[in-house]
Design an enzyme around this catalytic site. Structure first.
Site, PDB file in Angstrom:
ATOM      1  N   GLU A  47       0.861  -1.187   0.000  1.00 41.89           N
ATOM      2  CA  GLU A  47       0.000   0.000   0.000  1.00 41.89           C
ATOM      3  C   GLU A  47       0.892   1.230   0.000  1.00 41.89           C
ATOM      4  OE1 GLU A  47      -3.104   2.026   3.097  1.00 41.89           O
ATOM      5  OE2 GLU A  47      -3.140  -0.164   2.976  1.00 41.89           O
ATOM      6  N   ASP A  58      -4.953  10.049   9.205  1.00 42.28           N
ATOM      7  CA  ASP A  58      -3.622   9.548   9.542  1.00 42.28           C
ATOM      8  C   ASP A  58      -3.188   9.963  10.939  1.00 42.28           C
ATOM      9  OD1 ASP A  58      -3.421   8.411   7.054  1.00 42.28           O
ATOM     10  OD2 ASP A  58      -2.428  10.141   6.156  1.00 42.28           O
TER      11      ASP A  58
END
EC number: 4.2.1.20
Length: 258
Positions: A47, A58
């Protein structure tokens, strides 16, 4: 390439180990070298994060990696070029993790053209609601690139069924509330949530967010078809502790054989 290539990562009871790397953290040559290493180490899918200035999903480790990439002048065009170059050397499926804004700023059609040139097999867009996925889903379907859905602990059964019935590749089951990052342990209800997701889709189910130890991997892999490890992989790559990454991959393989 594309959807079929990702299916192969889960065939015959295989358990997928999916490491996350931030595109351009340390430069584009470093990105290519890290992908080569992860491919050789036996990762199932890689990924690749697209750095963005407002990464709402995030945690701090991935935010810092994205900032390093942006501060170093990395662009989406440069990441695509690096992926196209390394694609000639590796077979491992590429999944991009990108926010919607970089896709729209680049131009949807242009973005997908470059995905095809770079050998990208799937994309994850964490801030794209299911109700708005037609912004990009038909174009991706035509290109045979999987739009990988995210489901969360709070997703009702009906929504999980609806989201996964129109999806390809695998289902990304978010295992914590909040942002990515290292966690010490998981609440017991996560197990029942993952089993619920598994029972309502024919796609492989991959657990992600907060998985940071071999014990986490072993715990999740007994329920799911694979795991994504992000923040911990970034830390280990940054500190050149690559043998520990190999141990994560080995933990997945051992569970597969058990």
């Amino acid at each position: 390439m594309g959807v079929e290539k990702m299916k192969a990562a889960f065939e015959n009871g295989k358990k997928a180990f999916i490491p996350y790397v931030m595109g351009g953290d340390g430069g584009l040559e470093k990105l290519k070298e890290r992908i080569r290493f992860l491919d050789e180490a036996g990762a199932s899918i890689v990924e690749i994060g697209i750095p963005f200035s407002d990464p709402v999903a995030d945690g701090p480790t991935i935010q810092r990696a994205g900032k390093r990439a942006l501060d170093g002048g990395v662009t989406l065009k440069g990441i695509f070029q690096a992926l196209a170059e390394v694609r000639k050397e590796v077979q491992i499926p590429f999944v991009l993790m990108t926010y919607l804004n970089p896709v729209l700023a680049f131009g949807k059609e242009h973005f997908i053209e470059r995905c095809l040139e770079a050998g990208v097999d799937g994309i994850i867009v964490p801030d794209l609601p299911y109700e708005e996925q037609d912004i990009i889903a038909p174009l991706l379907r035509t290109a045979n690139i999987a739009l990988i859905p995210l489901v969360t602990v709070t997703s009702p059964i009906e929504r999980i069924e609806k989201i996964t019935s129109e999806s390809e590749g695998f289902v990304y089951a978010v295992t914590v509330a909040g942002v990515t990052g290292v966690r010490q342990n998981f609440k017991e209800e996560i197990h029942s949530y993952l089993e619920k997701v598994k029972s309502h889709t024919n796609l492989p189910v991959v657990a992600g967010f907060g998985i940071s130890t071999k014990e986490h991997v072993e715990e999740m892999i007994t329920i799911c078809d694979g795991v994504v490890v992000g923040s911990k992989i970034i830390e280990l790559l940054e500190n050149e502790k690559r043998e520990e990454i190999c141990e994560f991959i080995q933990a997945t393989k051992q569970k597969e054989e058990a």
